[in-house]
Design an enzyme around this catalytic site. Structure first.
Site, mmCIF file in Angstrom:
data_model
loop_
_atom_site.group_PDB
_atom_site.id
_atom_site.type_symbol
_atom_site.label_atom_id
_atom_site.label_comp_id
_atom_site.label_asym_id
_atom_site.label_seq_id
_atom_site.Cartn_x
_atom_site.Cartn_y
_atom_site.Cartn_z
ATOM 1 N N ASP A 184 46.112 35.194 36.416
ATOM 2 C CA ASP A 184 46.126 36.329 37.335
ATOM 3 C C ASP A 184 46.873 35.902 38.584
ATOM 4 O O ASP A 184 46.545 34.900 39.200
ATOM 5 C CB ASP A 184 44.697 36.739 37.697
ATOM 6 C CG ASP A 184 44.681 37.875 38.695
ATOM 7 O OD1 ASP A 184 45.119 38.980 38.328
ATOM 8 O OD2 ASP A 184 44.251 37.663 39.846
ATOM 9 N N GLU A 268 49.907 39.398 33.184
ATOM 10 C CA GLU A 268 49.938 40.834 33.336
ATOM 11 C C GLU A 268 51.366 41.256 33.627
ATOM 12 O O GLU A 268 52.136 40.484 34.196
ATOM 13 C CB GLU A 268 49.057 41.211 34.529
ATOM 14 C CG GLU A 268 48.024 42.218 34.219
ATOM 15 C CD GLU A 268 47.137 42.459 35.429
ATOM 16 O OE1 GLU A 268 46.483 43.479 35.456
ATOM 17 O OE2 GLU A 268 47.111 41.611 36.353
ATOM 18 N N ASP A 350 39.415 37.209 41.140
ATOM 19 C CA ASP A 350 40.637 36.805 40.434
ATOM 20 C C ASP A 350 40.315 36.103 39.118
ATOM 21 O O ASP A 350 41.012 36.281 38.121
ATOM 22 C CB ASP A 350 41.482 35.874 41.313
ATOM 23 C CG ASP A 350 41.970 36.580 42.561
ATOM 24 O OD1 ASP A 350 42.099 37.812 42.524
ATOM 25 O OD2 ASP A 350 42.205 35.891 43.583
#
Ligand SMILES: [Zn+2]
Length: 383
Positions: A184, A268, A350
């Site tokens: 992340d 992501e 996170d």
């Protein structure tokens, strides 16, 4: 089975005064070819000119005989590069559409490309056609079995010269670790890994940002075309370069660590991470860092035979509980801890997102029946 991959090696180059002049001439001539191609690209018209022809060197040389003074291989290469560009521009299957070609001017970064065997490399020198032997610093050698494809000579705005050598070489497999990871990316913590490792965002980037702003203000007050303005412009370019170098160095460390330690890396889709909208100031800087991160991961995974999985941008990775799947729709950006109202888990925001990214990424990979991922997941179950 070994597969072949393309890989480039970039070296700093130190031309002498005469060579600098020759290089400047070559950059200029290549620019003329490029701009002539852009001209004909822009002349496209559905009815009157549906198939614009890109001018070749022999077309241009009639009006500009001085084009003969530089290596014609570079000019031909530039034209081929432009044809490839326009092919990509009209490629309907291409995911990310290319923008219209820009005219180049002499203040941009300069570059030209030479196909093999128009250049030759020894220990500390490179021989470039029509330029001669130029000193280079080889910090990392090209593998012995590599096949040379081309080299790109470039000069940045701060006046440094580089040569980047493109070769085809055997893929070197890193040791398998049978580990998967979710990453992340954030602003305060640059990267949080699903196994709990957090990589801080280095402060030197912010500090330089303030300095840059100050210097740009100085620059804007200088008189156009004056000597002082030129000096100041060079200073700003150098600082830009320093910041870019530091950031890239830091990112290389991070991405190399990831491909060394994990077989499957899930990230992501970064463009839409939403958080950037709330940090308008930092936005552009972090945008650049994120795309650099993804870029490096993409090619390093290819080099080392690892798998990169980019998950759907609409998946709410930070709002979902990584243990039970409950969704906290009201999670604010300022909430640093994720508290699950269903199973009661309290976890760093996170880290929670990173665990979710890993789970979704591995899931998606198994669904598309990637055998490499499946075997990797099997192996981690056995432990
Ligand atoms: Zn929960």
């Amino acid at each position: 089975m070994m597969s072949l991959i393309k890989r480039s090696y970039k070296y700093r180059m130190y031309p002498n005064k005469t060579q600098e002049e020759l290089l400047a001439k070559t950059f200029g001539c290549v620019r003329v070819v490029w701009n002539a191609c852009v001209d004909s690209f822009n002349s496209y018209d559905k009815e009157t000119n549906p198939n614009p022809k890109f001018p070749t060197k022999s077309d241009l040389v009639i009006e500009k005989p001085w084009l003969n003074e530089v290596s014609s291989a570079t000019l031909q290469q530039k034209q081929r590069d432009f044809i490839e560009f326009s092919r990509q521009y009209f490629n309907k299957n291409r995911k990310e559409k290319l923008g219209k070609p820009n005219y180049k001017n002499k203040h941009d970064n300069q570059s030209f490309r030479l196909p093999f065997p128009k250049f030759k490399i020894t220990n500390n020198k490179i021989r470039i056609e029509k330029i001669g032997w130029v000193k280079i610093v080889i910090d990392r050698g090209v593998p012995d079995n590599a096949r040379f494809i081309s080299c790109t000579v470039s000069k940045n705005r701060a006046g440094q010269y580089f040569v980047s050598v493109l070769v085809e070489t055997e893929q070197c497999y890193e040791q398998k670790t049978s580990k998967t990871v979710g990453v992340d990316l954030g602003i305060k913590t640059l990267a949080t890994l699903s196994d709990g490792i957090a990589v801080e965002n280095p402060h030197f980037l912010c500090e330089n940002q303030a300095k840059l702003k100050r210097m740009q203000r100085h620059l804007s007050r200088k008189k156009l075309g004056s000597n002082r303005r030129n000096k100041c412009r060079l200073k700003v370019s150098r600082l830009h370069r320093d910041i870019a170098n530091k950031r890239s160095w830091y990112m290389h460390n991070l991405t190399t660590m990831l491909v060394n330690n994990y077989d499957v890396i899930c990230i992501e889709n970064l463009n839409a991470s939403g958080m950037l909208q709330n940090h308008k100031l930092a936005g552009s800087v972090y945008d650049a860092s994120f795309s650099m991160f993804r870029n490096q991961l993409e090619y390093k995974c290819r080099w080392y035979g690892k798998e990169l999985i980019v998950i759907d941008r609409f998946y709410p990775s930070s709002k979902t509980c990584s243990r039970c799947g409950w969704k906290n729709k009201d999670l604010k950006l300022s909430d640093r801890t994720f508290v699950c109202k269903d199973c009661g888990m309290e976890i760093d925001r996170d880290l929670n997102a990173a665990i979710n990214i890993q789970a979704v990424g591995v899931d998606a990979a198994i669904r598309t029946q990637s055998s490499r991922v499946a075997s990797c997941v099997e192996a981690s179950k056995m432990e």
